[in-house]
Write a protein that holds these residues in place. Structure first.
Motif, PDB file in Angstrom:
ATOM      1  N   UNK A  68      20.049   8.823  15.930  1.00 11.72           N
ATOM      2  CA  UNK A  68      19.540   8.221  14.702  1.00 11.72           C
ATOM      3  C   UNK A  68      18.025   8.330  14.698  1.00 11.72           C
ATOM      4  N   UNK A  69      17.451   8.007  13.555  1.00 11.38           N
ATOM      5  CA  UNK A  69      15.997   8.051  13.429  1.00 11.38           C
ATOM      6  C   UNK A  69      15.330   7.095  14.400  1.00 11.38           C
ATOM      7  N   UNK A  70      15.983   5.969  14.667  1.00 10.19           N
ATOM      8  CA  UNK A  70      15.394   4.980  15.560  1.00 10.19           C
ATOM      9  C   UNK A  70      15.336   5.465  17.000  1.00 10.19           C
ATOM     10  N   UNK A  71      16.046   6.569  17.311  1.00 11.12           N
ATOM     11  CA  UNK A  71      15.960   7.156  18.641  1.00 11.12           C
ATOM     12  C   UNK A  71      14.780   8.115  18.735  1.00 11.12           C
ATOM     13  N   UNK A  72      14.026   8.274  17.661  1.00 12.86           N
ATOM     14  CA  UNK A  72      12.850   9.141  17.636  1.00 12.86           C
ATOM     15  C   UNK A  72      11.643   8.291  17.240  1.00 12.86           C
ATOM     16  N   UNK A  73      11.071   7.541  18.193  1.00 19.39           N
ATOM     17  CA  UNK A  73      10.037   6.556  17.849  1.00 19.39           C
ATOM     18  C   UNK A  73       8.798   7.143  17.192  1.00 19.39           C
ATOM     19  N   UNK A  74       8.395   8.353  17.568  1.00 21.22           N
ATOM     20  CA  UNK A  74       7.198   8.937  16.962  1.00 21.22           C
ATOM     21  C   UNK A  74       7.419   9.208  15.469  1.00 21.22           C
ATOM     22  N   UNK A  75       8.578   9.769  15.138  1.00 23.18           N
ATOM     23  CA  UNK A  75       8.901  10.041  13.744  1.00 23.18           C
ATOM     24  C   UNK A  75       9.023   8.747  12.948  1.00 23.18           C
ATOM     25  N   UNK A  76       9.665   7.753  13.549  1.00 19.19           N
ATOM     26  CA  UNK A  76       9.833   6.465  12.879  1.00 19.19           C
ATOM     27  C   UNK A  76       8.480   5.795  12.639  1.00 19.19           C
ATOM     28  N   UNK A  77       7.592   5.848  13.646  1.00 17.18           N
ATOM     29  CA  UNK A  77       6.266   5.249  13.499  1.00 17.18           C
ATOM     30  C   UNK A  77       5.475   5.948  12.393  1.00 17.18           C
ATOM     31  N   UNK A  78       5.570   7.280  12.338  1.00 16.94           N
ATOM     32  CA  UNK A  78       4.849   8.025  11.300  1.00 16.94           C
ATOM     33  C   UNK A  78       5.356   7.662   9.909  1.00 16.94           C
ATOM     34  N   UNK A  79       6.687   7.517   9.783  1.00 18.30           N
ATOM     35  CA  UNK A  79       7.252   7.161   8.482  1.00 18.30           C
ATOM     36  C   UNK A  79       6.865   5.734   8.081  1.00 18.30           C
ATOM     37  N   UNK A  80       6.874   4.808   9.041  1.00 18.66           N
ATOM     38  CA  UNK A  80       6.486   3.435   8.743  1.00 18.66           C
ATOM     39  C   UNK A  80       5.005   3.360   8.358  1.00 18.66           C
ATOM     40  N   UNK A  81       4.183   4.125   9.062  1.00 17.57           N
ATOM     41  CA  UNK A  81       2.757   4.137   8.750  1.00 17.57           C
ATOM     42  C   UNK A  81       2.527   4.628   7.323  1.00 17.57           C
ATOM     43  N   UNK A  82       3.204   5.732   6.968  1.00 17.71           N
ATOM     44  CA  UNK A  82       3.060   6.272   5.613  1.00 17.71           C
ATOM     45  C   UNK A  82       3.563   5.271   4.576  1.00 17.71           C
ATOM     46  N   UNK A  83       4.679   4.590   4.878  1.00 15.46           N
ATOM     47  CA  UNK A  83       5.243   3.620   3.936  1.00 15.46           C
ATOM     48  C   UNK A  83       4.306   2.437   3.727  1.00 15.46           C
ATOM     49  N   UNK A  84       3.665   1.963   4.797  1.00 17.71           N
ATOM     50  CA  UNK A  84       2.765   0.817   4.673  1.00 17.71           C
ATOM     51  C   UNK A  84       1.509   1.195   3.899  1.00 17.71           C
ATOM     52  N   UNK A  85       0.968   2.388   4.184  1.00 17.61           N
ATOM     53  CA  UNK A  85      -0.220   2.837   3.445  1.00 17.61           C
ATOM     54  C   UNK A  85       0.114   3.005   1.964  1.00 17.61           C
ATOM     55  N   UNK A  86       1.294   3.576   1.671  1.00 15.40           N
ATOM     56  CA  UNK A  86       1.718   3.729   0.281  1.00 15.40           C
ATOM     57  C   UNK A  86       1.900   2.365  -0.381  1.00 15.40           C
ATOM     58  N   UNK A  87       2.518   1.427   0.344  1.00 17.15           N
ATOM     59  CA  UNK A  87       2.729   0.083  -0.202  1.00 17.15           C
ATOM     60  C   UNK A  87       1.396  -0.600  -0.494  1.00 17.15           C
TER      61      UNK A  87
END
Length: 197
Positions: A68-87
């Protein structure tokens, strides 16, 4: 900020989120510190999600572990970072379109603080999953409600709005439009998952 200050701010965020938002913004943190807090928050969140995925992973039909995506912490962190900046960009930009005066830097700080509060819920949910899985599921639903409530209250504090219903409707409308636009961009770039036949 000391640990006692942190605990007091967490408590205030649940009791009176607008007061907590004003207190955060009044501290006038440097922009670099706000970005550092963002990177720290998404890193911890991704590590917790990865830990939970390993702890509660289930084998697939062929006996292999489901990735799952949660097994790829770097990808998950990048997506969360982008989501927070967008928010943060939407919180400040859309609010100004409706007469608010909030700055992006403050919106970034507030969205990062929401992420920190959700991290605390995530830790509690992870602990409860080991002893009371049913309660942990309810806590997950509560986290969604908490996220929406805090976002509305922090948006009001950021822009000086007074009507929670209008802010909530604006939040839902913005989320719908942003999701539609992002899906169009994803489709144009060919990164949407293929639908099963």
């Amino acid at each position: 900020m000391s640990f006692d200050d942190f605990k007091a701010l967490v408590g205030l965020s649940f009791r009176d989120p607008q007061a907590a938002a004003h207190l955060l913004m009044a501290q006038d943190w440097p922009v670099s510190a706000r970005w550092m807090a963002l990177f720290a928050a998404v890193s911890v969140s991704a590590l917790l999600a990865s830990f939970a995925a390993v702890l509660f992973s289930t084998p697939g039909p062929d006996g292999t572990q489901i990735v799952t995506l949660s097994r790829q912490p770097m990808m998950l962190a990048a997506m969360q970072l982008a989501a927070i900046v967008l928010a943060a960009g939407l919180m400040s930009g859309v609010g100004r379109m409706f007469g608010g005066g909030g700055r992006f830097e403050d919106a970034l700080l507030l969205t990062v603080w929401i992420e920190v509060l959700l991290l605390l819920v995530q830790v509690a949910q992870l602990a409860l999953s080991l002893i009371l899985p049913g309660v942990a599921g309810l806590l997950g639903l509560a986290a969604v409600v908490l996220f929406l409530w805090l976002t509305v209250q922090f948006t009001k504090a950021l822009h000086g709005f007074r009507n929670s219903v209008k802010v909530a409707l604006g939040l839902l409308g913005t989320a719908f439009v942003a999701g539609f636009v992002l899906s169009l961009i994803a489709a144009a770039l060919g990164i949407l998952p293929e639908m099963p036949q």
